[in-house]
Motif scaffolding. Sequence first.
Motif, short mmCIF file in Angstrom:
data_model
loop_
_atom_site.label_atom_id
_atom_site.label_comp_id
_atom_site.label_asym_id
_atom_site.label_seq_id
_atom_site.Cartn_x
_atom_site.Cartn_y
_atom_site.Cartn_z
N ALA A 1 0.82 -1.21 0.00
CA ALA A 1 0.00 0.00 0.00
C ALA A 1 0.86 1.26 0.00
O ALA A 1 0.47 2.29 -0.57
N ALA A 2 2.04 1.16 0.62
CA ALA A 2 2.94 2.32 0.69
C ALA A 2 3.80 2.46 -0.56
O ALA A 2 4.57 3.42 -0.66
N GLY A 3 3.70 1.50 -1.48
CA GLY A 3 4.53 1.55 -2.68
C GLY A 3 5.98 1.20 -2.41
O GLY A 3 6.88 1.65 -3.13
N LEU A 4 6.24 0.39 -1.39
CA LEU A 4 7.61 0.07 -0.99
C LEU A 4 7.96 -1.40 -1.20
O LEU A 4 8.96 -1.87 -0.65
N THR A 5 7.19 -2.10 -1.97
CA THR A 5 7.40 -3.54 -2.15
C THR A 5 8.79 -3.84 -2.68
O THR A 5 9.43 -4.83 -2.29
#
Length: 475
Positions: free
Chosen positions: A70-74
């Motif tokens: 969700a934070a775009g940190l995958t």
Amino acid sequence: MSAASDPVKRRPGSERRLILRAPRAVAAMVACAVAATAIPTPAAAQRMPLIRDAEIEQVLRDYTRPILKAAGLTQQNIKVIIINDRAFNAFVMDGRRIFVNAGALMESQTPNQIIGVLAHETGHIAGGHLAKLRTELSNASTIAIITMLLGLGAVAAGARSSQVGGNPAAVAIAAPSAMIQRSLLAYQRQHEEQADRAGVKFLTETGQSARGMVETFKRFSDQQLFAAQGADPYLMSHPMPRERIAALQEIGRTQYWDKKDPPELQLRHDMMRAKLSGFLDQPGVVARRYPLSDQSLPARYARAISTYKHSDLRQALAQIEALIQAQPNNPYFYELKGQVLLESGRAAEAVPPLRRAVAGAPNPLLIQVMLAQALIATNDKKAADDAIGYLRQALVADPDIADGYAQLAKAYGQKGDIAQADLAAAQAAMARGDTRTARQLAMRAKERLPVGSPGWVKADDIASFRPPTEGGRRQ
């Protein structure tokens, strides 16, 4: 999980099931999501207060995966690092690691409570609040970060007692820690508020409740309320407790506020807490927390571990067999059985259950290291080849497993490959933060390895490494 080392006397194979190497360890300073607590003296830095455990790390990966997405940190490969400290605490120091104390895991009664804390810490990373730390710390080892925090704790402790000026050790630590201290103090109150809001946003986007975050921070604020009385809010790095909780309660009441954790996730959470209690708590504490009248799986798990650590080996093995009968496909029960047998000097018997654990665990790297240790301990040269394969696979995926390099050195030693044994021993020393020993071993390895070969290049990198404190550049 892999094998555990005793908090007082280290057991064989310290970086496997639970790594327990400091009786009291790090609690974060002003950069924590949940508050600063006392940090022990610098001597504790020599006993890395980390916990490595396959089962617990998998639970935390599953907790953080949707939040990071969700934070775009995958793609940043962010890891959760567990610190062997009983204070309720969590913090971030760079863009790659979230540090959480064992105390936070043990005190969080629901997955949602610790997930809320992890969501808040993710908010710090996603918000770019670590820009001032990234340049210096993005390549720093976990050991280096903990050491710096321990040093800062000593300075803070000296300041509280008005003895820093007369404490040579504290003064010596203060100078190299100045940059870190300034960076930590740069955490402004608005960063905490922004991280709260971001955490709620991530929870909402993943269909999870913010209730756990509010409950956790409210408990923390109750503990800190007395300390905050009379304090100047403009000199505090975190928002005043009442203000923070009021804001959290306002933004946190989303449509998912009353949503509960799935029962299967709650069970895994309870098993994690039971495991930590079994390894960390004294038998009397375990008996009170998990009395014999409690026949739940977590209670039986905690008692089996505690029985092994403090009581009768045969009884512990019987309890572990009963756990396996209850859940025949649980890889971590086989891992526990293998650990008990290995640490009891029955390496050959430990191999089958550890192979079963490796086959069944979703991320078995730490278990592979334990299996390799068992294979090496059989003193079978053919088994050494098998062990090397497991170790190399684990270390490529997770270079921070210091004991993996130590076991690799033993395996090559059994095969008579002294050059590779020296190189692996040098890598183990580097992983421990012992750069002096690492360079010495690497120089010795270079003399035996073909010039220009991959092993020679690795040895050369280690031999030429100079930490910043020695005036060298970071390699």
